[in-house]
Write an enzyme that holds these catalytic residues in place. Structure first.
Site, PDB file in Angstrom:
ATOM      1  N   ASN A 147       0.743  -1.236  -0.085  1.00 51.01           N
ATOM      2  CA  ASN A 147       0.051   0.246  -0.113  1.00 51.01           C
ATOM      3  C   ASN A 147       0.910   1.442  -0.121  1.00 51.01           C
ATOM      4  O   ASN A 147       0.360   2.438   0.359  1.00 51.01           O
ATOM      5  CB  ASN A 147      -1.089  -0.088   1.245  1.00 51.01           C
ATOM      6  CG  ASN A 147      -0.114  -0.201   2.414  1.00 51.01           C
ATOM      7  OD1 ASN A 147       0.870   0.024   2.522  1.00 51.01           O
ATOM      8  ND2 ASN A 147      -1.464  -0.562   3.433  1.00 51.01           N
ATOM      9  N   ARG A 285       3.576   7.264  11.465  1.00 50.04           N
ATOM     10  CA  ARG A 285       2.804   6.633  12.583  1.00 50.04           C
ATOM     11  C   ARG A 285       2.620   7.809  13.587  1.00 50.04           C
ATOM     12  O   ARG A 285       3.439   8.672  13.853  1.00 50.04           O
ATOM     13  CB  ARG A 285       3.669   5.625  13.304  1.00 50.04           C
ATOM     14  CG  ARG A 285       3.695   4.389  12.669  1.00 50.04           C
ATOM     15  CD  ARG A 285       2.399   3.579  12.708  1.00 50.04           C
ATOM     16  NE  ARG A 285       2.262   2.367  12.095  1.00 50.04           N
ATOM     17  CZ  ARG A 285       1.628   2.099  10.731  1.00 50.04           C
ATOM     18  NH1 ARG A 285       1.315   3.289  10.047  1.00 50.04           N
ATOM     19  NH2 ARG A 285       1.905   1.083  10.219  1.00 50.04           N
ATOM     20  N   GLN A 314      -4.636   3.582  18.620  1.00 50.83           N
ATOM     21  CA  GLN A 314      -5.736   3.465  17.712  1.00 50.83           C
ATOM     22  C   GLN A 314      -6.821   2.287  18.036  1.00 50.83           C
ATOM     23  O   GLN A 314      -6.133   1.286  18.280  1.00 50.83           O
ATOM     24  CB  GLN A 314      -5.432   3.065  16.243  1.00 50.83           C
ATOM     25  CG  GLN A 314      -4.543   4.396  15.635  1.00 50.83           C
ATOM     26  CD  GLN A 314      -3.999   4.164  14.037  1.00 50.83           C
ATOM     27  OE1 GLN A 314      -3.681   5.068  13.723  1.00 50.83           O
ATOM     28  NE2 GLN A 314      -4.063   2.952  13.468  1.00 50.83           N
ATOM     29  N   HIS A 333      -7.411   6.302  10.318  1.00 46.97           N
ATOM     30  CA  HIS A 333      -6.410   5.417   9.525  1.00 46.97           C
ATOM     31  C   HIS A 333      -6.676   4.749   8.257  1.00 46.97           C
ATOM     32  O   HIS A 333      -7.191   3.790   8.362  1.00 46.97           O
ATOM     33  CB  HIS A 333      -5.502   4.472  10.489  1.00 46.97           C
ATOM     34  CG  HIS A 333      -4.174   4.133  10.100  1.00 46.97           C
ATOM     35  ND1 HIS A 333      -3.355   3.315  10.674  1.00 46.97           N
ATOM     36  CD2 HIS A 333      -3.470   3.976   8.802  1.00 46.97           C
ATOM     37  CE1 HIS A 333      -2.204   3.016  10.075  1.00 46.97           C
ATOM     38  NE2 HIS A 333      -2.535   3.637   8.864  1.00 46.97           N
TER      39      HIS A 333
HETATM   40  P1  NDP Z   1      10.329   1.990   3.732  1.00 54.58           P
HETATM   41  O1  NDP Z   1      11.298   0.950   4.547  1.00 54.58           O
HETATM   42  O2  NDP Z   1      10.294   1.474   2.286  1.00 54.58           O
HETATM   43  O3  NDP Z   1      10.861   3.222   3.847  1.00 54.58           O
HETATM   44  C1  NDP Z   1      11.192   4.070   5.372  1.00 54.58           C
HETATM   45  C2  NDP Z   1      12.518   4.856   4.959  1.00 54.58           C
HETATM   46  O4  NDP Z   1      12.608   5.269   6.236  1.00 54.58           O
HETATM   47  C3  NDP Z   1      13.773   4.164   4.781  1.00 54.58           C
HETATM   48  O5  NDP Z   1      14.299   4.610   3.448  1.00 54.58           O
HETATM   49  C4  NDP Z   1      14.651   4.528   5.739  1.00 54.58           C
HETATM   50  O6  NDP Z   1      15.803   4.752   5.307  1.00 54.58           O
HETATM   51  C5  NDP Z   1      14.103   5.771   6.425  1.00 54.58           C
HETATM   52  N1  NDP Z   1      14.385   5.874   8.031  1.00 54.58           N
HETATM   53  C6  NDP Z   1      14.207   4.829   8.835  1.00 54.58           C
HETATM   54  N2  NDP Z   1      14.730   5.522  10.124  1.00 54.58           N
HETATM   55  C7  NDP Z   1      14.997   6.925   9.713  1.00 54.58           C
HETATM   56  C8  NDP Z   1      15.357   8.069  10.574  1.00 54.58           C
HETATM   57  N3  NDP Z   1      15.582   7.667  12.007  1.00 54.58           N
HETATM   58  N4  NDP Z   1      15.657   9.242   9.995  1.00 54.58           N
HETATM   59  C9  NDP Z   1      15.244   9.226   8.707  1.00 54.58           C
HETATM   60  N5  NDP Z   1      14.967   8.518   7.928  1.00 54.58           N
HETATM   61  C10 NDP Z   1      14.737   6.830   8.307  1.00 54.58           C
HETATM   62  O7  NDP Z   1       8.874   2.022   4.211  1.00 54.58           O
HETATM   63  P2  NDP Z   1       7.639   2.505   3.448  1.00 54.58           P
HETATM   64  O8  NDP Z   1       8.106   3.762   2.745  1.00 54.58           O
HETATM   65  O9  NDP Z   1       6.938   1.540   2.867  1.00 54.58           O
HETATM   66  O10 NDP Z   1       6.742   2.886   4.727  1.00 54.58           O
HETATM   67  C11 NDP Z   1       7.185   3.645   5.797  1.00 54.58           C
HETATM   68  C12 NDP Z   1       6.110   3.831   6.681  1.00 54.58           C
HETATM   69  O11 NDP Z   1       5.000   4.254   6.501  1.00 54.58           O
HETATM   70  C13 NDP Z   1       5.633   2.580   7.619  1.00 54.58           C
HETATM   71  O12 NDP Z   1       6.810   1.764   8.459  1.00 54.58           O
HETATM   72  C14 NDP Z   1       4.612   2.679   8.158  1.00 54.58           C
HETATM   73  O13 NDP Z   1       4.865   2.922   9.471  1.00 54.58           O
HETATM   74  C15 NDP Z   1       4.190   3.658   7.291  1.00 54.58           C
HETATM   75  N6  NDP Z   1       2.988   3.312   6.711  1.00 54.58           N
HETATM   76  C16 NDP Z   1       1.628   4.034   6.562  1.00 54.58           C
HETATM   77  C17 NDP Z   1       0.475   3.497   6.138  1.00 54.58           C
HETATM   78  C18 NDP Z   1      -0.811   4.146   6.398  1.00 54.58           C
HETATM   79  O14 NDP Z   1      -1.828   3.563   5.773  1.00 54.58           O
HETATM   80  N7  NDP Z   1      -0.942   5.372   6.705  1.00 54.58           N
HETATM   81  C19 NDP Z   1       0.399   2.380   5.033  1.00 54.58           C
HETATM   82  C20 NDP Z   1       2.035   1.992   4.898  1.00 54.58           C
HETATM   83  C21 NDP Z   1       3.101   2.240   5.715  1.00 54.58           C
HETATM   84  P3  NDP Z   1      17.249   4.518   5.784  1.00 54.58           P
HETATM   85  O15 NDP Z   1      17.318   3.639   6.803  1.00 54.58           O
HETATM   86  O16 NDP Z   1      18.269   4.482   4.782  1.00 54.58           O
HETATM   87  O17 NDP Z   1      17.673   5.941   6.193  1.00 54.58           O
END
Ligand code: NDP
Length: 400
Positions: A147, A285, A314, A333
């Site tokens: 998603n 989140r 939630q 959500h």
């Molecule tokens: P990904 O794992 O593809 O991307 C998350 C990115 O966050 C990574 O590229 C990571 O990069 C970066 N990251 C992690 N920690 C940090 C930090 N401390 N500072 C900066 N960047 C950071 O996940 P998605 O994009 O698929 O999803 C992200 C989040 O979105 C999910 O974990 C979920 O919580 C949320 N989500 C919400 C939904 C909704 O319905 N509202 C549905 C789907 C997801 P790197 O580690 O290289 O820095």
């Protein structure tokens, strides 16, 4: 034979099945990175059906019951007397969606003596105490990418909604009004603004890509920098820290997982570094943003708007300040549970179950915890620890 305990949100208030607005949904077979969408051996649902609610049962009932397994589906997930807590002790598998999360705290994991697999039907497994799951040897898997584009579209919608003052202007019409000045006095063009993403993973980079044609300045920060050719293609400015990036932006969108390092990342101090009149969009989140600091920043006018679809806990209690704070564009959500997304994550959930039941490996990119440690996507995007603290508050919604 396995007992599968599935926690899903309630059926529509008008009953199930609903009437659908469209007859079909586009078929997506590949994600932008090239990986295939889920490939279960079978599918007992028509894509476009409502699957994420109790009667939809993620389209799993036929498959599991034909195989002789027990499937328990409930929406009653919070508090000691809930169906979830009663059914948990002998469940082998727990499935839940982040939209209506079955919080798997350390206490609950300790009671779930048979638990071997926790599946997130969707993305984001922070409702599971990942530390406790690792220590107990429980595998945690989610349907990576299912998603991500759904959320990216929601983010773009919310950015435009806030900047252009869409929701209050719509409300003027609904209430029979026509005061143009009321609508225009908080309405701007996005063109020329500086937009930054915290995290440029699947969702973050899809948001940046979708915003490029709006002629905005694009910024991002994350732990690992994107390849230079991607930065060049999208015209991205990289910032080494969140604090540095937010000071340079008019709009900030949060797209990182929730884990101890990102919990409360947007506290009063971080928000004070944002430009006066900035907009903050959080579909990642709820706990990444400090609840009271956000409400205060909107009340003082430091932030011009806040939108998102994620809360903590939630469902959010009736008195959660984000329900009533000024200039917000919150939804429950929902961004990742469009009917289009449901077709993919229901198929992905079935794929994971098929693999697990047949003792075949689960796709690496679906794994969050395996073999007692963060694995697959979990090892890349999360950090160790637990982010479920305070989740028992969700029971207050039921009592209200
Ligand atoms: P990904 O794992 O593809 O991307 C998350 C990115 O966050 C990574 O590229 C990571 O990069 C970066 N990251 C992690 N920690 C940090 C930090 N401390 N500072 C900066 N960047 C950071 O996940 P998605 O994009 O698929 O999803 C992200 C989040 O979105 C999910 O974990 C979920 O919580 C949320 N989500 C919400 C939904 C909704 O319905 N509202 C549905 C789907 C997801 P790197 O580690 O290289 O820095």
């Amino acid at each position: 034979m396995a007992k599968v305990l599935c926690v899903l949100y309630d059926d529509p208030t008008t009953g199930y099945p609903p009437k659908y607005a469209r007859d079909r949904i586009p078929e997506i077979t590949r994600y932008p990175g090239g990986a295939s969408t889920p490939t279960p051996k079978g599918r007992d649902f028509v894509p476009g059906e409502l699957l994420g609610c109790v009667s939809g049962a993620l389209g799993l009932r036929g498959f599991l019951e034909r195989g002789g397994h027990e499937l328990v589906v409930t929406s009653d997930k919070d508090g000691p007397g809930s169906v979830f807590e009663r059914e948990l002790p002998d469940a082998d598998v727990v499935i839940s969606q982040p939209f209506w999360p079955a919080y798997l705290t350390a206490e609950r994991i300790a009671k779930a003596k048979s638990l071997k697999l926790a599946i997130t039907a969707g993305i984001g497994s922070d409702h599971v105490d990942l530390q406790a799951a690792s220590e107990r040897g429980v595998t945690v898997a989610e349907v990576t990418y299912s998603n991500s584009i759904s959320v990216a579209e929601h983010v773009v919608m919310m950015i435009l909604g806030l900047v252009r003052n869409y929701i209050p202007s719509h409300q003027v019409v609904v209430e029979g009004g026509w005061n143009i000045a009321d609508c225009a006095s908080r309405s701007y063009d996005l063109e020329g603004m500086q937009v930054g993403s915290v995290g440029a993973g699947r969702i973050g980079s899809a948001v940046l890509r979708r915003l490029k044609p709006f002629d905005v300045g694009l910024h991002y920060t994350e732990r690992h920098r994107l390849p230079a050719q991607v930065e060049k293609e999208l015209g991205l400015t990289y910032h080494a820290s969140v604090a540095e990036m937010v000071a340079a932006c008019d709009v900030v969108t949060i797209n990182t997982p929730l884990y101890p390092e990102t919990e409360n990342l947007f506290d009063a101090a971080m928000i004070s570094r944002m430009r006066r009149g900035a907009y903050l969009i959080n579909t990642a989140r709820g706990k990444i943003c400090n609840r009271d600091a956000v409400a205060k920043a909107l009340e003082s006018g430091h932030l011009a708007g806040y939108a998102g679809d994620v809360w903590f806990p939630q469902p959010a209690p009736q008195d959660h300040p984000w329900r009533t704070m000024p200039h917000h564009g919150m939804t429950p959500h929902v961004s990742g549970t469009s009917l289009s997304a449901q077709a993919r994550y229901a198929a992905g959930t079935r794929e994971i179950l098929e693999c697990w039941l047949e003792k075949r490996p689960i796709r690496e990119e679906y794994l969050i915890v395996a073999g007692g440690r963060l694995a697959g996507t979990g090892a890349v995007s999360y950090g160790a620890g637990n982010a479920t603290r305070g989740s028992e508050e969700a029971a207050r919604f039921k009592k209200a």
